[in-house]
Design an enzyme around this catalytic site. Structure first.
Site, PDB file in Angstrom:
ATOM      1  CG  ASP A  10      30.839  72.254   4.846  1.00 20.70           C
ATOM      2  OD1 ASP A  10      29.784  72.415   3.825  1.00 20.70           O
ATOM      3  OD2 ASP A  10      31.457  71.104   4.735  1.00 20.70           O
ATOM      4  CE  LYS A 108      30.690  69.866   1.896  1.00 19.06           C
ATOM      5  NZ  LYS A 108      30.972  69.243   3.064  1.00 19.06           N
ATOM      6  CB  CYS A 153      34.664  70.587   3.287  1.00 21.49           C
ATOM      7  SG  CYS A 153      33.808  69.260   3.849  1.00 21.49           S
TER       8      CYS A 153
HETATM    9  C1  VGL Z   1      34.085  68.446   7.197  1.00 24.32           C
HETATM   10  C2  VGL Z   1      34.940  66.887   8.903  1.00 24.32           C
HETATM   11  C3  VGL Z   1      33.669  65.996   8.538  1.00 24.32           C
HETATM   12  C4  VGL Z   1      34.488  69.516   6.652  1.00 24.32           C
HETATM   13  C5  VGL Z   1      32.745  67.604   7.418  1.00 24.32           C
HETATM   14  O1  VGL Z   1      33.343  70.456   6.241  1.00 24.32           O
HETATM   15  O2  VGL Z   1      35.360  70.008   6.345  1.00 24.32           O
HETATM   16  N1  VGL Z   1      35.080  67.729   8.176  1.00 24.32           N
HETATM   17  N2  VGL Z   1      32.774  66.563   7.762  1.00 24.32           N
END
Ligand code: VGL
Ligand code: ZN
Length: 205
Positions: A10, A108, A153
């Site tokens: 991410d 995801k 994540c």
């Molecule tokens: C994430 C909060 C919401 C992450 C993803 O990538 O850790 N955190 N969506």
């Protein structure tokens, strides 16, 4: 030699400074990410948080605030500002790191009815992203993981990976946390270590 994969989680505009769900000092991971990408791996994959515009993790959908918790179809869900909406600039990989070695990208959080912190399964462990099969098909035993965010994540991916039988190495200087509550990132690192992960620095890989 034991085969090893690099999993980059991410590293998207919305999690970087100026983004919709900006992680403080999120861009400070980039030197470590580039250090890792200069090392030999048998496979490099990346993930993207990839939400529909009306995803159930968005505070706006529930007319609530960031950090509030709701029941989302039977699972507790922390609410976030809308982020990483499919096809927007915020969902793109951020600048300042080398994407040329990425062989595959796993998406995801694509189902509006359930969130997915782990890069392996959704939060209800109902559906797989395909990453486990991909790694096993390539004979990967060791996973090095870095990216955003430490306590969501990264943590949930690490716990799943350990359960799936991988040796997991968390690259600490390649990760940052959102810290909704001060110290969440440090607690997550402790929890991952306790579960069997090795915490190390990019220079040690
Ligand atoms: C994430 C909060 C919401 C992450 C993803 O990538 O850790 N955190 N969506
Ligand atoms: Zn998300």
């Amino acid at each position: 030699m034991t085969k090893r994969a690099l999993v980059l989680v991410d590293i998207q505009n919305d999690f970087l400074p100026g983004g919709a769900l900006a992680v403080k000092d999120g861009d400070k991971i980039l030197p470590a990410i580039n250090t890792l990408l200069g090392k030999p791996f048998d496979l490099v994959v990346a993930t993207k948080d990839w939400h529909p515009h009306n995803h159930g993790s968005f505070a706006t959908v529930h007319h609530k605030k960031t950090g509030d918790i709701v029941d989302l179809h039977g699972l507790p869900q922390i609410l976030w500002p809308p982020h990483c909406i499919q096809g927007t600039l915020g969902s793109e990989f951020g600048p300042g790191w080398d994407k040329s070695k990425i062989e595959m990208v796993f998406h995801k959080g694509i189902d509006k009815d359930i969130d997915s912190y782990s890069t392996f399964y959704d939060n209800g462990h109902r559906r797989t992203t395909g990453l486990d099969d991909c790694l096993k098909a390539r004979g990967i035993k060791n996973i090095y993981i870095a990216g955003l965010t430490t306590e969501y994540c990264i943590k949930y991916s690490v716990l799943d990976a350990i359960e799936l039988g991988f040796n997991v190495f968390v690259v600490e200087d390649g990760c940052r946390g959102v810290n909704l509550h001060a110290g969440d990132d440090a607690r997550a690192l402790k929890e991952m270590r306790k579960a069997g992960a090795t915490i190390l620095q990019s220079s040690e890989v």
